[in-house]
Design a protein around this motif. Structure first.
Motif, PDB file in Angstrom:
ATOM      1  N   THR A 143       2.867   3.026  -2.186  1.00 14.99           N
ATOM      2  CA  THR A 143       3.048   3.004  -3.639  1.00 14.99           C
ATOM      3  C   THR A 143       4.493   3.208  -4.046  1.00 14.99           C
ATOM      4  OG1 THR A 143       0.794   3.807  -4.001  1.00 14.99           O
ATOM      5  CG2 THR A 143       2.364   4.124  -5.802  1.00 14.99           C
ATOM      6  N   VAL A 186      -7.576  -3.013  -3.762  1.00 15.05           N
ATOM      7  CA  VAL A 186      -7.817  -2.431  -5.086  1.00 15.05           C
ATOM      8  C   VAL A 186      -6.633  -1.599  -5.581  1.00 15.05           C
ATOM      9  CG1 VAL A 186      -9.345  -0.962  -6.485  1.00 15.05           C
ATOM     10  CG2 VAL A 186     -10.306  -2.357  -4.647  1.00 15.05           C
ATOM     11  N   MET A 187      -6.235  -0.605  -4.806  1.00 12.33           N
ATOM     12  CA  MET A 187      -5.182   0.292  -5.274  1.00 12.33           C
ATOM     13  C   MET A 187      -3.843  -0.419  -5.481  1.00 12.33           C
ATOM     14  SD  MET A 187      -5.815   3.335  -6.182  1.00 12.33           S
ATOM     15  CE  MET A 187      -4.104   3.906  -6.165  1.00 12.33           C
ATOM     16  N   ARG A 230     -10.892   2.629   3.958  1.00  8.71           N
ATOM     17  CA  ARG A 230      -9.655   3.052   3.308  1.00  8.71           C
ATOM     18  C   ARG A 230      -8.649   1.906   3.226  1.00  8.71           C
ATOM     19  NH1 ARG A 230      -8.959   7.218   6.074  1.00  8.71           N
ATOM     20  NH2 ARG A 230      -9.823   8.687   4.572  1.00  8.71           N
ATOM     21  N   THR A 257       0.827  -1.207   0.000  1.00  7.05           N
ATOM     22  CA  THR A 257       0.000   0.000   0.000  1.00  7.05           C
ATOM     23  C   THR A 257       0.863   1.260   0.000  1.00  7.05           C
ATOM     24  OG1 THR A 257      -0.210   0.102   2.426  1.00  7.05           O
ATOM     25  CG2 THR A 257      -1.850  -1.200   1.226  1.00  7.05           C
ATOM     26  N   LEU A 290      -9.715  -0.665   0.519  1.00  6.39           N
ATOM     27  CA  LEU A 290      -9.514  -0.183  -0.845  1.00  6.39           C
ATOM     28  C   LEU A 290      -8.037  -0.063  -1.198  1.00  6.39           C
ATOM     29  CD1 LEU A 290     -12.340   2.514  -1.063  1.00  6.39           C
ATOM     30  CD2 LEU A 290     -12.309   0.243  -2.095  1.00  6.39           C
ATOM     31  N   GLU A 291      -7.218   0.376  -0.255  1.00  8.48           N
ATOM     32  CA  GLU A 291      -5.788   0.537  -0.531  1.00  8.48           C
ATOM     33  C   GLU A 291      -5.107  -0.798  -0.811  1.00  8.48           C
ATOM     34  OE1 GLU A 291      -4.156   2.684   2.752  1.00  8.48           O
ATOM     35  OE2 GLU A 291      -4.729   4.656   1.945  1.00  8.48           O
ATOM     36  N   ALA A 350      -3.848  -2.472  -8.574  1.00  9.12           N
ATOM     37  CA  ALA A 350      -3.864  -1.583  -9.736  1.00  9.12           C
ATOM     38  C   ALA A 350      -2.465  -1.047 -10.018  1.00  9.12           C
ATOM     39  CB  ALA A 350      -4.840  -0.430  -9.504  1.00  9.12           C
ATOM     40  N   VAL A 351      -1.765  -0.640  -8.976  1.00 10.28           N
ATOM     41  CA  VAL A 351      -0.391  -0.157  -9.142  1.00 10.28           C
ATOM     42  C   VAL A 351       0.492  -1.278  -9.690  1.00 10.28           C
ATOM     43  CG1 VAL A 351       1.674   0.647  -7.913  1.00 10.28           C
ATOM     44  CG2 VAL A 351      -0.567   1.642  -7.387  1.00 10.28           C
TER      45      VAL A 351
END
Length: 268
Positions: free
Chosen positions: A86, A134-135, A127, A84, A130-131, A138-139
């Motif tokens: 990034t 999903v996030m 949060r 998480t 989702l981090e 995606a990264v």
């Protein structure tokens, strides 16, 4: 069916095992590889000859896996990383570019489950879900595709999804988790279509297991994880690892876009 195929079946190996040879010596990134499904996926890939960079927060678990895999066909490289974050996650891809020439396989496995009703969860819980669910995937997909396209290699991205990414569970509260898994289903298909549109042969697959007995319930704070799992038929983490090998082991012109795996008797 020829004698070679019969021999492979009798010996317990798959009929497409030769197609795994093209991945030997290639770099794979597996997130959430310190336990459960991720650990078994990393182990299976190393045994197939891949150079596996295993990411997780628990470095001691990763180092223990590295030691267990000494002498295997491939090699395991432990990397402590909270996906998480990034910037740190992107740095892993840069490191793989430098050390191995780039990534060929990405397995987005890290995730969490929240045993709360959506209406009882809080903003911070939303949060975190989702981090991580999903996030971070995606990264990972973005960085992997960029690396593969830059080097013009036909790589493979595998998103460990869930049957909850295709329907809404009717029992056991799980807050935003089904929403997040639905996002993975949509993301996988969106990326597949994007890759087709630009003429890329990179593959992307969603693997959606039913209930798998891992430590995810303990990590979520469930007071009696064993009691919870005893209510359902369960898959084992190695079953999902076998699915990853199956998906990767198909011929280059074959793409498994979605693979759903349930334990026999699952009613969910």
């Amino acid at each position: 069916m020829d004698i070679k195929m019969c021999t492979r079946i009798i010996n317990g190996s798959s009929s497409h095992s030769e197609d795994m040879d093209r991945w030997a010596g290639k770099a794979a990134i597996v997130t959430g590889s310190s336990a459960g499904i991720g650990e078994k996926i990393a182990e299976a890939l190393v045994k197939e000859g891949l150079l596996v960079v295993g990411l997780a927060r628990r470095l001691e678990n990763l180092e223990a896996l590295e030691k267990r895999l000494e002498g295997a066909k491939g090699k395991f490289y432990p990397k402590q990383c909270d996906v998480t974050d990034t910037e740190k996650f992107q740095c892993v891809f840069k490191w793989v570019d430098t050390e191995f020439g780039g990534v060929h396989v990405l397995v987005n496995n890290a995730g969490l489950w929240t045993p709360k009703r959506f209406i009882d969860d809080d903003i911070e819980g939303f949060r975190k879900t989702l981090e991580l669910n999903v996030m971070a995937p995606a990264v990972g997909v973005r960085e992997a595709v960029a690396s593969m396209r830059r080097r013009n290699v036909v790589g493979h991205i595998i998103n460990i999804n869930s049957v909850a990414g295709h329907w809404i569970p009717f029992e056991n509260p799980c807050s935003l988790c089904p929403s997040a898994k639905h996002a993975i289903t949509a993301m996988t298909e969106t990326v597949r279509r994007d890759l087709v549109a630009v003429g890329s042969k990179i593959k992307i697959t969603s693997i959606s297991p039913g209930v798998v007995k891992t430590d995810i319930a303990r990590a979520a704070g469930v007071p009696d994880p064993e009691g919870l799992f005893s209510k359902f038929p369960c898959l084992k983490p190695e079953n999902i690892a076998a699915a990853v090998i199956y998906v990767l082991g198909n011929p280059e012109h074959v793409q498994v876009t979605e693979l759903t795996i349930r334990p026999v008797g699952e009613a969910l």
